[in-house]
Enzyme design. Structure first.
Site, PDB file in Angstrom:
ATOM      1  N   ARG A 125      21.990  28.581  32.918  1.00  0.00           N
ATOM      2  CA  ARG A 125      20.883  27.814  33.484  1.00  0.00           C
ATOM      3  C   ARG A 125      19.634  28.693  33.591  1.00  0.00           C
ATOM      4  O   ARG A 125      19.713  29.891  33.881  1.00  0.00           O
ATOM      5  CB  ARG A 125      21.297  27.319  34.871  1.00  0.00           C
ATOM      6  CG  ARG A 125      20.280  26.443  35.603  1.00  0.00           C
ATOM      7  CD  ARG A 125      20.172  25.096  34.983  1.00  0.00           C
ATOM      8  NE  ARG A 125      19.565  24.121  35.909  1.00  0.00           N
ATOM      9  CZ  ARG A 125      18.990  22.998  35.514  1.00  0.00           C
ATOM     10  NH1 ARG A 125      18.935  22.695  34.234  1.00  0.00           N
ATOM     11  NH2 ARG A 125      18.488  22.157  36.389  1.00  0.00           N
ATOM     12  N   THR A 421      18.535  16.550  27.926  1.00  0.00           N
ATOM     13  CA  THR A 421      19.814  17.199  27.677  1.00  0.00           C
ATOM     14  C   THR A 421      20.561  16.683  26.456  1.00  0.00           C
ATOM     15  O   THR A 421      20.198  15.683  25.848  1.00  0.00           O
ATOM     16  CB  THR A 421      20.765  17.174  28.894  1.00  0.00           C
ATOM     17  OG1 THR A 421      21.246  15.863  29.107  1.00  0.00           O
ATOM     18  CG2 THR A 421      20.110  17.672  30.137  1.00  0.00           C
ATOM     19  N   GLU A 441      15.415  19.772  29.676  1.00  0.00           N
ATOM     20  CA  GLU A 441      15.072  18.824  30.733  1.00  0.00           C
ATOM     21  C   GLU A 441      14.391  17.578  30.184  1.00  0.00           C
ATOM     22  O   GLU A 441      15.054  16.742  29.626  1.00  0.00           O
ATOM     23  CB  GLU A 441      14.239  19.467  31.845  1.00  0.00           C
ATOM     24  CG  GLU A 441      14.589  18.971  33.252  1.00  0.00           C
ATOM     25  CD  GLU A 441      14.106  17.581  33.602  1.00  0.00           C
ATOM     26  OE1 GLU A 441      13.060  17.145  33.097  1.00  0.00           O
ATOM     27  OE2 GLU A 441      14.786  16.910  34.401  1.00  0.00           O
ATOM     28  N   GLU A 465      12.364  22.992  33.197  1.00  0.00           N
ATOM     29  CA  GLU A 465      13.512  22.924  34.099  1.00  0.00           C
ATOM     30  C   GLU A 465      13.149  23.107  35.569  1.00  0.00           C
ATOM     31  O   GLU A 465      13.877  22.640  36.454  1.00  0.00           O
ATOM     32  CB  GLU A 465      14.525  23.996  33.689  1.00  0.00           C
ATOM     33  CG  GLU A 465      15.943  23.532  33.717  1.00  0.00           C
ATOM     34  CD  GLU A 465      16.175  22.399  32.737  1.00  0.00           C
ATOM     35  OE1 GLU A 465      16.522  21.296  33.209  1.00  0.00           O
ATOM     36  OE2 GLU A 465      16.031  22.593  31.529  1.00  0.00           O
ATOM     37  N   SER A 493      21.125  20.983  38.925  1.00  0.00           N
ATOM     38  CA  SER A 493      21.291  20.211  37.696  1.00  0.00           C
ATOM     39  C   SER A 493      22.293  19.093  37.920  1.00  0.00           C
ATOM     40  O   SER A 493      23.180  19.194  38.766  1.00  0.00           O
ATOM     41  CB  SER A 493      21.797  21.128  36.574  1.00  0.00           C
ATOM     42  OG  SER A 493      22.202  20.380  35.450  1.00  0.00           O
TER      43      SER A 493
END
Length: 610
Positions: A125, A421, A441, A465, A493
């Site tokens: 991430r 995504t 994103e 993000e 997330s």
């Protein structure tokens, strides 16, 4: 018999079976294992809208991803002797090229793999730059920025983690050389791919992308129109970046010209961000390995990601709460859930999202309630939450519960949009099973493109993000939000890469996940329920109509539910919104004869294998 003859015969058989399929590629024989000789397949037949898909049965391995070219890259890698990790890397890098709106090297990912003995989980991430503060998305008056303005800015870009993740998993588990697993993406970037109807439509409808000089010059003609369907698009900038990464390693991305270009474009934006080359250089030193969370549900064990991912916790809360409710006489009828079952699901979802919005954030920065995320999935706690659901009446909005011994001091985050995504599911010949969800994103991320300092046309999109953080650092009572912006923190997330096992034997049963922002939770839950409660194969489970609730109005997929069901839900007090719900679910199930893969008819994904 030659490879081309075999391919042509198979294509004729497929077409005669009554559905359109893209051409088979490669025909890389077992004798060629250990050396990738990547061949670009013929352009796939792609459609927009809802395109029914047959599902794919295989005996030895299966690759499922969001684009036929990316699926084919993974297929060829396995045919050349690679394993599921090698194939995952090839698939992701091709997606950077052919699905730039959803994922790529400018973003991040969650990776999970079953190796036949244990699960390995890695968190790629994105992180907030060192210069980010909790006021990142506040204006000079302390008011939160408009979401669209925040997305399309340098403020929204997190330090990318995808390449660092791919490098770590290759070092740990890869079989083929790093240079070979990068070859499909490099070759396609150099020689080009044909723009699909889906990519064309997304480009045409995105006005903000035209504001970025690199993206405008690359994806649009002189009149500002998106390049047409079928246009052969080459990406020399991405090819050169990946060539350098192939030869020099990921330092060619996180340091040097590429890092300078990324930080410069972020800082030069009219709404600049603070990311520096030092932020980029630091990312590969992070420990990306994490520990999965596994929970029992009915006769199965479901494994997913811990925070900052909220997907697994929310899915298992929803399913766990529903286990405490009296099952309706009819739960599933005529290919749709019943009114009674949907009522229970939508109410359970409100309860799960209430907890999500209060408690879930990067576990390096917040304490789980009661000291463990498992408190949110404790059977006694879920039974208590289930008592809040009435048989024939909908609660307007749920309040967070108290899963630990004490109520958390965190405030409740307001609902914010989440998008984007892509999902990859792969099982190789040795039974290694991968579930990886990957993202930039929003569609085309921050709408900032980087050419990696090459000066060549093309490149890759940078994520947005950081807009997954709470825009406000405190709630209306002044309590701090768990998911507020902090330097080095990973935003929460909804991604939910999932592996399913037999609860008694521990046998691997399925890899599943989806794109779709906050709706990922509902899309993945739907697929699990379809496969393992309603006994549907992966494709039929994916085909089911979509639905969801985010602790407010309930959303049902457009043109998929009968009026009488909608009227019955409204009579119970549900506020119903009808709209498209474009999931992109991919799933691979283990069967008695091998595997069965499904791809979402709402997007252009597919499955390949042998």
């Amino acid at each position: 018999m030659s490879c081309n003859i075999i391919k042509n015969l198979l294509i004729l058989l497929i077409i005669s079976a009554g559905f359109v399929f893209f051409s088979l590629s490669g025909c890389v024989s077992q004798s060629q294992q250990g050396k990738v000789s990547y061949q670009i397949p013929e352009p796939p037949e792609i459609s927009t809208g809802y395109q029914p898909k047959p599902g794919w049965a295989t005996s030895e391995f299966a690759v499922a991803s969001a684009n036929p070219l990316s699926t084919d890259a993974g297929y060829q890698i396995i045919q050349a002797g690679g394993n599921a990790v090698d194939a995952t890397i090839a698939v992701q890098l091709v997606l950077t090229l052919v699905e730039p709106q959803s994922s790529g090297i400018g973003g991040g990912a969650f990776f999970m793999m079953w190796d036949g003995k244990e699960i390995h989980a890695y968190n790629g991430r994105e992180t907030a730059p060192s210069g980010a503060t909790e006021r990142l998305f506040l204006d000079e008056n302390g008011e939160t920025l408009q979401h669209a303005d925040a997305v399309r800015s340098g403020k929204s870009v997190g330090v990318p983690g995808t390449l660092a993740l791919l490098n770590v998993i290759h070092d740990e588990f890869g079989r083929l050389p790093w240079t070979e697993v990068l070859e499909p993406a490099i070759t396609l970037a150099e020689e080009g791919f044909e723009i699909t109807p889906r990519l064309h439509e997304l480009l045409e409808n995105d006005e903000s992308l035209r504001n970025d000089e690199l993206a405008r010059d690359f994806y649009y003609d002189e009149e500002g129109n998106a390049l047409p369907v079928g246009h052969l698009l080459k990406n020399p900038a991405l090819a050169q970046i990946l060539r350098k990464v192939s030869g020099e390693g990921i330092s060619a991305f996180y340091e040097g010209d590429a890092a300078r270009d990324i930080s410069a474009r972020i800082q030069a934006h009219e709404q600049p961000g603070s990311m520096t080359t030092e932020d980029l250089e630091e990312y590969p030193s992070l420990d990306l390995e994490t520990e999965e969370i596994c929970n029992d549900w009915k006769a199965y064990e479901i494994c997913g990601f811990p925070p900052p991912a909220s997907g697994h916790l929310a899915i298992m809360q929803i399913l766990g709460i529903m286990e405490n409710l009296k099952e309706p006489e009819v739960a599933f009828l005529d290919s749709i859930p019943s009114t009674g079952w949907l009522h229970q699901y939508l109410e359970a979802a409100k309860l799960a999202f209430a907890d999500r919005n209060q408690y879930v954030a990067d576990e390096r920065f917040v304490q789980p309630p009661g000291g463990s995320w498992q408190t949110m999935l404790d059977s006694t706690y879920l039974a208590e939450r289930a008592q809040l659901i009435q048989t024939n009446a909908s609660m307007e909005r749920a309040e967070p519960g108290t899963p630990g011994e004490m109520q958390a001091m965190y405030g409740v985050q307001k609902t914010q949009p989440e998008y984007g995504t892509s999902h990859i599911s792969i099982v190789d010949r040795e039974g290694n099973a991968v579930s990886m969800t990957t993202t930039i994103e929003s569609g085309f991320g921050s709408r900032i493109m980087s050419d990696g300092g090459t000066g060549l046309p093309g490149g890759f999109m940078l994520n947005n993000e950081l807009t997954d953080f709470s825009f406000s650092p405190i709630d209306e009572e002044g309590n701090p939000i768990a998911n507020r912006v902090e330097p080095g923190k990973r935003p929460r997330s909804s991604m939910a890469p999932t592996l399913v096992f037999d609860g008694e034997t521990g046998e691997f049963l399925a890899s599943v996940g989806s794109p779709g922002g906050t709706s990922i939770i509902h899309y993945t839950a739907k697929a699990i329920v379809g496969m393992y409660e309603w006994d549907l194969n992966a494709q039929k489970a994916i085909d089911l109509p979509n639905f969801g609730n985010y602790n407010g109005p309930s959303v049902l997929e457009e043109n998929r539910f009968p009026d009488n069901l909608i009227n019955e839900l409204e009579a119970m007090g549900h506020e119903i919104i009808i709209r498209p719900m474009t999931s992109g679910i991919h799933a691979i199930q283990k069967t008695d004869k091998g595997y069965f893969g499904g791809a979402d008819p709402r997007r252009e994904g597919t499955v390949m294998g042998e």
